[in-house]
Motif scaffolding. Structure first.
Motif, PDB file in Angstrom:
ATOM      1  N   PRO A  88       0.806  -1.226   0.000  1.00 70.17           N
ATOM      2  CA  PRO A  88       0.000   0.000   0.000  1.00 70.17           C
ATOM      3  C   PRO A  88       0.834   1.268   0.000  1.00 70.17           C
ATOM      4  CG  PRO A  88      -0.078  -1.090   2.139  1.00 70.17           C
ATOM      5  CD  PRO A  88       0.576  -2.043   1.202  1.00 70.17           C
ATOM      6  N   GLY A  89       2.121   1.132   0.299  1.00 69.26           N
ATOM      7  CA  GLY A  89       2.993   2.303   0.309  1.00 69.26           C
ATOM      8  C   GLY A  89       3.560   2.656  -1.044  1.00 69.26           C
ATOM      9  N   LEU A  90       3.268   1.833  -2.083  1.00 69.62           N
ATOM     10  CA  LEU A  90       3.777   2.071  -3.429  1.00 69.62           C
ATOM     11  C   LEU A  90       2.605   2.131  -4.399  1.00 69.62           C
ATOM     12  CD1 LEU A  90       6.708  -0.527  -3.457  1.00 69.62           C
ATOM     13  CD2 LEU A  90       6.878   1.919  -2.973  1.00 69.62           C
ATOM     14  N   ARG A  91       2.571   3.177  -5.219  1.00 67.82           N
ATOM     15  CA  ARG A  91       1.478   3.327  -6.176  1.00 67.82           C
ATOM     16  C   ARG A  91       2.059   3.460  -7.574  1.00 67.82           C
ATOM     17  NH1 ARG A  91      -3.394   7.863  -5.964  1.00 67.82           N
ATOM     18  NH2 ARG A  91      -4.651   6.971  -7.644  1.00 67.82           N
ATOM     19  N   PRO A  92       1.861   2.450  -8.446  1.00 69.16           N
ATOM     20  CA  PRO A  92       2.449   2.505  -9.788  1.00 69.16           C
ATOM     21  C   PRO A  92       1.777   3.540 -10.683  1.00 69.16           C
ATOM     22  CG  PRO A  92       1.047   0.570  -9.560  1.00 69.16           C
ATOM     23  CD  PRO A  92       1.135   1.199  -8.196  1.00 69.16           C
TER      24      PRO A  92
END
Length: 263
Positions: A88-92
């Motif tokens: 959830p801490g990474l958004r592509p």
């Protein structure tokens, strides 16, 4: 950053990208820490990593900082972004630097509004931007910054000490942009810019390094055909009889800061 040859290179390399670059966890941690410290990142910062690839360094920054909003992980290669861990801490964001900077006439999948991020990271990707567009891309990315926002471009210097074959080293020097010019682009974009160099001593088994060269781990190597790569590997092998290669990995850290205007 989205030139057809470059895009095809990274689409082909995506499956083996992490294998090529994770020969040193210590290096990955070092680089993530150096970038985080250079940007003075905190958990409150809204961060975008442009040209993130598989997120190797983004993951390290995430572990160090744990920002309250997801880090935007931008890359034009869907194959690369598919290697991002589900977190959830990474958004592509499937977008190139040119798209995010608004200089190529097309829109990114996810609009990143001007002034909406506190920190922009570009790790070894600025050389993929065409020289004629580089100043405009730097200016466009600078526009994404909030007041007091920070913009870090990490890149190789114009000369490197890698144990590559001579033709590859010569071509690198012909193509690599000058970090000083990138700093000037930041100043032209209204940022306060500084340039510093940071070194990391690398040690890697020669067989591993030769395999990386064969797989064209650097985009530069995609400009050589199979016969040239084979000859280049033989040249490296003959030049280095040792079984373990040791060499300095040197990086230019170009840091731009948007200073809050005083009325």
């Amino acid at each position: 950053m989205a030139e057809p040859g470059t895009s095809a290179h990274y689409e082909r390399l995506a499956g083996a990208y992490d294998e090529n670059w994770t020969y040193s966890d210590a290096f990955l941690h070092w680089m993530a820490r150096e970038m985080s410290e250079a940007l003075a990142l905190t958990s409150r910062d809204r961060i975008i990593d442009i040209g993130c690839g598989t997120g190797l360094y983004t993951r390290g920054v995430l572990e160090l900082i744990r920002p309250s909003t997801p880090i935007l992980c931008a890359d034009p290669s869907e194959a690369m972004l598919s290697q991002l861990p589900v977190d959830p801490g990474l958004r592509p964001v499937c977008a190139s630097a040119e798209q995010l900077a608004g200089v190529d006439g097309s829109e990114a999948e996810l609009a990143v509004e001007p002034g909406s991020v506190d920190a922009v990271m570009v790790k070894e990707a600025i050389h993929h931007v065409a020289p004629t567009a580089r100043a405009r891309v730097v200016a466009g990315l600078a526009d994404l910054l909030s007041a007091d926002g920070r913009f870090l471009i990490v890149m190789l210097p114009t000369r490197i000490a890698y144990p590559l074959f001579d033709a590859a080293l010569e071509r690198f020097e012909e193509l690599q942009p000058d970090p000083s010019d990138v700093a000037d682009h930041m100043r032209d974009a209204g940022l306060s810019a500084s340039l510093a160099y940071r070194d990391y001593p690398l040690t890697i088994p020669k067989d591993r390094y030769l395999a990386m060269v064969r797989s064209r781990y650097m985009s530069l190597l995609s400009t050589f055909d199979d016969d040239e790569i084979q000859a280049g590997v033989a040249e490296i092998d003959a030049r280095h009889p040792e079984t373990v290669l040791s060499f300095p990995d040197r990086f230019a850290f170009v840091l731009g800061i948007r200073r809050r205007s005083v009325s």
